[in-house]
Design an enzyme around this catalytic site. Structure first.
Site, PDB file in Angstrom:
ATOM      1  N   GLU A   1      -5.774  -8.142  -1.414  1.00  0.00           N
ATOM      2  CA  GLU A   1      -6.501  -7.921  -0.160  1.00  0.00           C
ATOM      3  C   GLU A   1      -7.924  -7.501  -0.476  1.00  0.00           C
ATOM      4  O   GLU A   1      -8.147  -6.661  -1.353  1.00  0.00           O
ATOM      5  CB  GLU A   1      -5.882  -6.792   0.690  1.00  0.00           C
TER       6      GLU A   1
ATOM      7  N   GLU B   1       0.829  -1.221   0.000  1.00  0.00           N
ATOM      8  CA  GLU B   1       0.000   0.000   0.000  1.00  0.00           C
ATOM      9  C   GLU B   1       0.855   1.260   0.000  1.00  0.00           C
ATOM     10  O   GLU B   1       0.674   2.166   0.831  1.00  0.00           O
ATOM     11  CB  GLU B   1      -0.953  -0.001   1.200  1.00  0.00           C
TER      12      GLU B   1
END
Ligand code: P53
Length: 479
Positions: free
Chosen positions: A378, A176
């Site tokens: 995810e 991320e």
């Protein structure tokens, strides 16, 4: 055909610091996750200066995967997982980050883990840095805002990519990386690039520092992509992005423009990762705001040469912005832009907007923007669970995942998106990153432990376990 392509990578995802525990065992050093205390729903975690006596750090034991991975892998196998996404904890390999020689015991742990996965027919998918930067690199160098840290990351990556070159094929560099896009979120800044700000620093100064750190991480990533391909030409090395598609609240043209501006701010990272150049909208922003970001011609060349093989990303929620005169949290990307709740979607108990169609939407946008394989690494539903008679009836989690898989299926089968796989987050209950809670549960396997750290750590299959097993067995036909 109502199935996913053959070889579709069904799996599950976790991260080293959220599952392993064993935070100081076998030569492991202190990572930035090891100095984060427990927060709560709506309560931020504190970052302490080093590990303090008497404070509770949920990641120190986590779910004790360090000692229990064999038993957990048996459950993953029973579920039918083809891949497990996890990370290597940098501080097991280089306890301080700037050590010359790696810690052999740390390397051995991941040899054993990867061997155990392969022996059970599960392929590891590995993130090199999932919020586990050595604390020493913050203390001694100030984190990724310092260009010296690039070389430490590359040394670490070279060490593990060489060691595991026949055990791991799918890699990702920084988890991320774009979650530091918003300078107001100091916590995310800490975890993505190991920077902490003084309260009194201006937003502009923070933003400038974050851009410098981001560019340094992007350079580090590009170097590792190049190096990885030399170590093993079969490696697939991706980036890892958090995508939160942002919608215009109304059909007012300014709302559309505001949404685009907010999206660009997050896309910047994958634009560099995938296209290899710093986009004009960012160069211009730096110029207008008089930021001096240090990127040499040599580094620009590295960015061009080190583009990623695929785009890995997390998807949990969408967002909504407006420039209408509404109440909401002001953001600065476009004049008068505010975040607003989307009245057309529901939210989780943590306020995350639940939007399965947003997943299909972002898959299409990414396919068109990058022309690269995509990998959903995810996705999931953090929720409170209750155990009755050794059972967890988590129909709400099944509903969330079912709806997202249905949209992902349309993206692949109807829209023609090239999707490598799907690894739902927290396949087994883990420590929440944002809040430090155990009771914000994503798992299909329950772990008996509460927010205060109490519990037997016993594992229990939830209803979602059997449901996902059948999804995988039918290659997505039965969802
Ligand atoms: P938790 C915010 C928004 C989207 C993804 O998050 C995020 C975050 C950070 O809170 O992080 C990712 O545990 C991250 C994982 C994290 C997961 O999402 O706060 O890659 O480490 O656990 C879920 O509910």
């Amino acid at each position: 055909m109502n199935q996913f392509p053959e070889n579709f990578l069904w799996g599950g995802a976790v991260a080293a610091h959220q599952v392993e525990g064993g935070w100081n065992l076998d030569g492991k050093g202190v990572s930035i996750a090891d100095v984060m205390t427990a927060g709560g729903n709506g309560i931020g975690r504190k970052i302490t200066h080093g590990v303090l006596d008497g404070a509770y750090y949920p990641n120190h034991e986590a779910i004790d995967f360090y000692h229990r991975y064999k038993e957990d892998i048996q459950l993953f196998k029973e579920m039918g997982l083809k891949v497990l996404r996890t990370s290597i904890n940098w501080t097991r390999i280089f306890p301080n980050g700037d050590d010359k020689e790696p810690n052999e015991k740390g390397l051995q742990f991941y040899d054993d883990l990867f061997d155990e996965l392969h022996a059970n027919g599960i392929e590891p998918v590995i993130t090199l840095s999932h919020f586990e930067i050595p604390f020493h690199l913050y203390e001694a160098y100030g984190g990724f805002k310092n260009k010296q840290v690039i070389a430490f990351f590359v040394h670490y990556a070279e060490t593990v990519m060489t060691r595991y070159k026949n055990k791991v094929k799918y890699w990702m560099t920084f988890n991320e990386i774009n979650n530091q896009a918003d300078g107001q979120h100091d916590l995310h800044t800490w975890t993505n690039s190991a920077i902490l700000f003084n309260q009194n620093e201006s937003q502009a100064k923070k933003e400038e520092v974050i851009y410098q750190a981001a560019i340094n991480e992007l350079i580090a990533s590009a170097k590792v992509v190049k190096l990885g391909h030399q170590i093993n030409p079969d490696f697939q090395i991706g980036c890892m992005m958090a995508y939160v598609p942002v919608y215009p609240f109304s059909s007012k043209p300014d709302d559309q423009m505001a949404a685009l501006k907010v999206m660009n701010r997050r896309f910047f990272y994958s634009d560099v990762h995938a296209i290899g150049v710093i986009p004009n909208y960012i160069l211009n922003e730096w110029k207008q705001k008089k930021y001096s970001i240090n990127v040499t011609e040599e580094e620009k060349k590295i960015l061009r040469e080190g583009t990623v093989d695929y785009i890995g990303f997390s998807y949990y929620m969408s967002g909504t912005v407006t420039t209408l005169d509404e109440k909401g949290d002001l953001i600065t990307d476009y004049p008068k832009t505010k975040w607003l709740r989307n009245p057309h979607v529901e939210a989780s108990d943590w306020g995350w907007q639940i939007d399965p169609v947003g997943l299909r939407y972002i898959l299409n946008i990414l396919d068109q923007r990058y022309h690269l394989p995509l990998f959903i690494v995810e996705n999931g539903f953090g929720a409170y669970d209750s155990v009755e008679n050794n059972q967890v009836h988590d129909q709400y989690r099944i509903d969330y995942l079912q709806a997202h898989i249905a949209e992902m299926k349309k993206a692949v089968l109807e829209d023609g998106v090239n999707l490598l796989g799907y690894t739902p987050w927290g396949i087994i209950d883990i420590v929440s990153f944002g809040s430090g809670e155990m009771e914000k549960r994503y798992g299909m396997i329950y772990v008996d432990k509460d927010n205060a750290g109490q519990g037997t750590l016993t594992r229990l299959k939830k209803d979602s376990f059997n449901w996902y097993q059948s999804v995988i067995a039918s290659n997505g036909e039965n969802i």
